[in-house]
Design an enzyme around this catalytic site. Structure first.
Site, PDB file in Angstrom:
ATOM      1  N   GLU A 285      23.945 -18.112  44.646  1.00  0.00           N
ATOM      2  CA  GLU A 285      23.042 -18.399  45.948  1.00  0.00           C
ATOM      3  C   GLU A 285      22.912 -19.832  46.144  1.00  0.00           C
ATOM      4  O   GLU A 285      22.879 -20.310  47.236  1.00  0.00           O
ATOM      5  CB  GLU A 285      22.086 -17.532  45.989  1.00  0.00           C
ATOM      6  CG  GLU A 285      21.478 -17.690  47.482  1.00  0.00           C
ATOM      7  CD  GLU A 285      20.628 -18.892  47.713  1.00  0.00           C
ATOM      8  OE1 GLU A 285      20.710 -19.240  48.804  1.00  0.00           O
ATOM      9  OE2 GLU A 285      19.905 -19.271  47.013  1.00  0.00           O
ATOM     10  N   GLU A 286      22.715 -20.527  44.909  1.00  0.00           N
ATOM     11  CA  GLU A 286      22.156 -21.931  44.939  1.00  0.00           C
ATOM     12  C   GLU A 286      23.142 -22.897  45.127  1.00  0.00           C
ATOM     13  O   GLU A 286      23.916 -23.503  44.193  1.00  0.00           O
ATOM     14  CB  GLU A 286      21.578 -22.058  43.431  1.00  0.00           C
ATOM     15  CG  GLU A 286      20.289 -21.136  43.311  1.00  0.00           C
ATOM     16  CD  GLU A 286      18.974 -21.691  43.854  1.00  0.00           C
ATOM     17  OE1 GLU A 286      18.994 -22.683  44.871  1.00  0.00           O
ATOM     18  OE2 GLU A 286      18.085 -20.946  43.990  1.00  0.00           O
TER      19      GLU A 286
ATOM     20  N   HIS B 119      11.856 -23.838  42.465  1.00  0.00           N
ATOM     21  CA  HIS B 119      12.487 -24.835  41.920  1.00  0.00           C
ATOM     22  C   HIS B 119      11.848 -25.788  40.981  1.00  0.00           C
ATOM     23  O   HIS B 119      12.564 -27.126  40.804  1.00  0.00           O
ATOM     24  CB  HIS B 119      13.455 -25.790  43.144  1.00  0.00           C
ATOM     25  CG  HIS B 119      14.530 -24.829  43.734  1.00  0.00           C
ATOM     26  ND1 HIS B 119      15.624 -25.495  44.540  1.00  0.00           N
ATOM     27  CD2 HIS B 119      14.450 -23.481  43.980  1.00  0.00           C
ATOM     28  CE1 HIS B 119      16.290 -24.494  44.847  1.00  0.00           C
ATOM     29  NE2 HIS B 119      15.868 -23.308  44.579  1.00  0.00           N
TER      30      HIS B 119
ATOM     31  N   ASP C 164      21.774 -15.857  40.272  1.00  0.00           N
ATOM     32  CA  ASP C 164      22.127 -17.085  39.497  1.00  0.00           C
ATOM     33  C   ASP C 164      20.566 -17.930  39.378  1.00  0.00           C
ATOM     34  O   ASP C 164      19.799 -17.745  40.209  1.00  0.00           O
ATOM     35  CB  ASP C 164      22.978 -17.946  40.592  1.00  0.00           C
ATOM     36  CG  ASP C 164      22.443 -18.260  41.878  1.00  0.00           C
ATOM     37  OD1 ASP C 164      22.038 -17.178  42.647  1.00  0.00           O
ATOM     38  OD2 ASP C 164      22.636 -19.423  42.318  1.00  0.00           O
TER      39      ASP C 164
HETATM   40 NI    NI Z   1      16.290 -18.644  45.848  1.00  0.00          NI
END
Ligand code: NI
Length: 389
Positions: free
Chosen positions: A137-138, A361, A79
């Site tokens: 996962e996020e 990020h 993701d």
């Molecule tokens: Ni990551």
């Protein structure tokens, strides 16, 4: 620096890079990783594997069954993040406000490369290699849904990679025990009694209560937890009040607590509750405390870590060692709660940028793509070391 890319990975390095770029260009969020999962499933099927789709909603599990022997799982997350890409890569995201800004595109490409090389070695492998491609996962904990759907059934041990821009190409960061933190979230609502700013008598000023509370909460890390064990309590948001001359009747605080052990996690939670109760009582405010457990700490098993380290050293030599640690969280932790596992970092800091200037990020995130071959090589080497005689 002495990096020995596995010769079979070297041969398909162009394919690994183009897969990563294709996924980078078409990022998808959370459980909505339909295109990515479709590509993964098709590639695994073409390699002759038993493939299951729709595991953990949109995850894919491929089994390379090669006769009697243990099952080892290798995991990638698929993701992306809700970020507008600002870099100018030739394969920049074409999806508005969605971007692979954490490297999961690379994780998927590395594991597909690994699958291709290992499928060719099927006759020499004794056991099963299970390839896990998970969504979400996020933040949403896709791993939990994968586990509920049986992705760990019969699996002896599991390994996972994170590309890591805090380390350079040729470095692999891994350690025994906790490697990523428990990532919890909390909301505190202070309810006082409002009034006129010129006449505080009779009011309970929620702003004053919040000031005491924020200060007191900082003493948990500085005074209650062991200074040799890392913990964080951060208030990230404060919201309250109406105007300069009105005493606020409510303030809402939001924040995060991080810890590497369950003991510290509980200690933080307990001390927060005690401080909230005490301050609420002393000022006459009612304070609601809502603490939400996020991902647990990611803890590497000693034996599995030692196997990984030995294989990693064959690829990067002395480049394998202590990781650059962070208090970030990872849902790989759900796997390591169930079976022995090892999560490790593959250094991927972009070559032509100042070191650590391209953090995960961020909207101009990028990697040194040579790191993809390091990660795939370690996975291949690991399976050769564990399942090939
Ligand atoms: Ni990551």
């Amino acid at each position: 620096m002495n990096v020995n890319i596995h010769k079979d990975i070297e041969k398909i390095s162009d394919e690994i890079i183009s897969t990563r770029r294709d996924i980078h260009k078409h990022p998808e969020l959370g459980f909505e990783v339909h295109r990515t999962a479709g590509i993964v499933a098709e590639k695994l099927k073409n390699l002759g594997m038993d493939v299951q789709t729709g595991i953990g909603k949109t995850g894919v599990v491929g089994d390379l069954k090669c006769g009697d022997g243990p099952t080892i799982a290798l995991r990638a997350d698929m993701d992306a993040l809700p970020i507008q890409e600002t870099g100018d890569l030739g394969y920049k995201s074409i999806n508005d406000r969605i971007m692979h800004a954490c490297g999961h595109d690379g994780h998927t490409a590395m594991l597909l490369g690994t699958a291709k090389v290992l499928a060719d070695k099927k006759s020499k492998i004794r056991g099963t290699v299970r390839f896990l491609f998970q969504p979400a996962e996020e933040g949403e904990g896709g791993a939990r849904y994968m586990i509920e759907d049986g992705c760990l059934d019969g699996v002896a041990e599991i390994y996972g990679i994170h590309l890591w821009n805090y380390q350079k190409f040729g470095e692999v960061g891994v350690k025994e025990g906790p490697i990523l933190a428990a990532a919890d979230e909390f909301k505190i609502t202070i309810k006082g009694v409002g009034g006129h700013g010129a006449a505080p008598q009779g009011s309970v000023d929620a702003v004053v209560v919040s000031a005491h509370l924020i200060t007191a909460l900082q003493t948990i890390v500085s005074r209650n937890t062991n200074p040799l064990e890392s913990t964080v309590v951060s208030i990230g948001m404060i919201n309250g009040g109406y105007s300069f001359n009105i005493i606020a009747d409510e303030v809402v605080l939001k924040g995060t607590a991080r810890s590497y052990t369950e003991e510290n996690r509980q200690l933080i939670k307990t001390r927060m509750q005690e401080i909230i109760d005490g301050i609420g009582q002393s000022f006459g405010a009612v304070i609601d405390f809502d603490y939400h457990d996020g991902y647990p700490p990611t803890v590497n098993d000693k034996g599995v870590y030692e196997k990984l380290l030995a294989s990693a050293k064959k690829i990067v030599g002395e480049g394998a060692g202590d990781p650059y640690l962070s208090m970030g969280g990872e849902d790989f932790s759900y796997y390591t709660q169930k079976i022995p596992g090892c999560f490790f970092f593959v250094g991927s800091a972009p070559e032509n940028q100042p070191f650590r200037s391209v953090p995960h990020h961020c909207s101009h995130f990028d990697i040194d793509e040579r790191a993809l071959m390091v990660g795939s090589s370690i996975f291949v080497q690991l399976i050769e070391d564990q399942l090939m005689t």
